[in-house]
Write a protein that holds these residues in place. Structure first.
Motif, PDB file in Angstrom:
ATOM      1  N   GLU A   1      -4.475  -2.650   1.108  1.00 53.01           N
ATOM      2  CA  GLU A   1      -4.818  -2.316   2.495  1.00 53.01           C
ATOM      3  C   GLU A   1      -5.461  -3.504   3.199  1.00 53.01           C
ATOM      4  N   GLN A   2      -6.264  -4.266   2.475  1.00 55.91           N
ATOM      5  CA  GLN A   2      -6.893  -5.455   3.042  1.00 55.91           C
ATOM      6  C   GLN A   2      -5.843  -6.501   3.400  1.00 55.91           C
TER       7      GLN A   2
ATOM      8  N   LYS B   1       0.837  -1.209   0.000  1.00 56.77           N
ATOM      9  CA  LYS B   1       0.000   0.000   0.000  1.00 56.77           C
ATOM     10  C   LYS B   1       0.872   1.258   0.000  1.00 56.77           C
TER      11      LYS B   1
END
Length: 167
Positions: free
Chosen positions: A154-155, A93
């Motif tokens: 991000e997950q 990210k």
């Protein structure tokens, strides 16, 4: 690094490794930045940039991008670009945040062919996309998929799947 010019290259690299492990980051980071930006010896700047790959912070990533775009040495630029795109302790990210900057570089007619090639390589490494070396294709892809790709990265962090690429 200060007292032994013959060991300076190794010293700045090892300082980056130590700071990346939490040892004296606040003291070491500004020293690495100074060596990366100001040292007259390109080899020292290169090894300072290599040391910064271990830091894993947004501020270090920004300094690496500055070295990638502004250092007079191709060797320093090369290593800075590699450390942004696929080496070092940066999360996906964090790297994804650099994609618009690389797209701007490939769109800029003043960007040299070498820098353009390196930027396309970085875009492919960061995004896992295999688009052609075409600025418009990357801009379109980012406009259509950038938010989704960032959410995916991000997950991965939220799920505990922190993926570092140390090369």
């Amino acid at each position: 690094a200060e007292s032994d010019p013959g060991y300076r290259q190794a010293a700045v690299y090892f300082m980056g490794m130590m700071a990346g492990r939490g040892v004296g980051y606040d003291r070491i980071y500004p020293v690495l930045v100074e060596y990366a930006r100001e040292n007259p010896d390109a080899n020292v700047r290169q090894w300072a940039v290599e040391g910064m790959r271990y830091l894993g912070t947004d501020e270090a990533l920004d300094v690496l991008f500055e070295s990638f775009t502004h250092d007079p040495s191709d060797a320093v630029r090369n290593r800075a670009g590699c450390n942004i795109s696929d080496c070092g302790n940066f999360m996906r990210k964090q790297r994804m945040r650099m994609v618009p900057k690389f797209i701007e570089l490939v769109e800029d007619p003043q960007t040299t062919p070498l820098m353009r090639n390196w930027s396309f390589m970085a875009l492919r490494e960061i995004t896992d996309e295999s688009l052609p070396a075409d600025a418009a294709a990357w801009r379109d892809w980012y406009m259509q998929n950038g938010t989704e790709k960032m959410a995916e990265f991000e997950q991965m962090v939220a799920a505990g799947e922190i993926h570092y690429f140390v090369g």
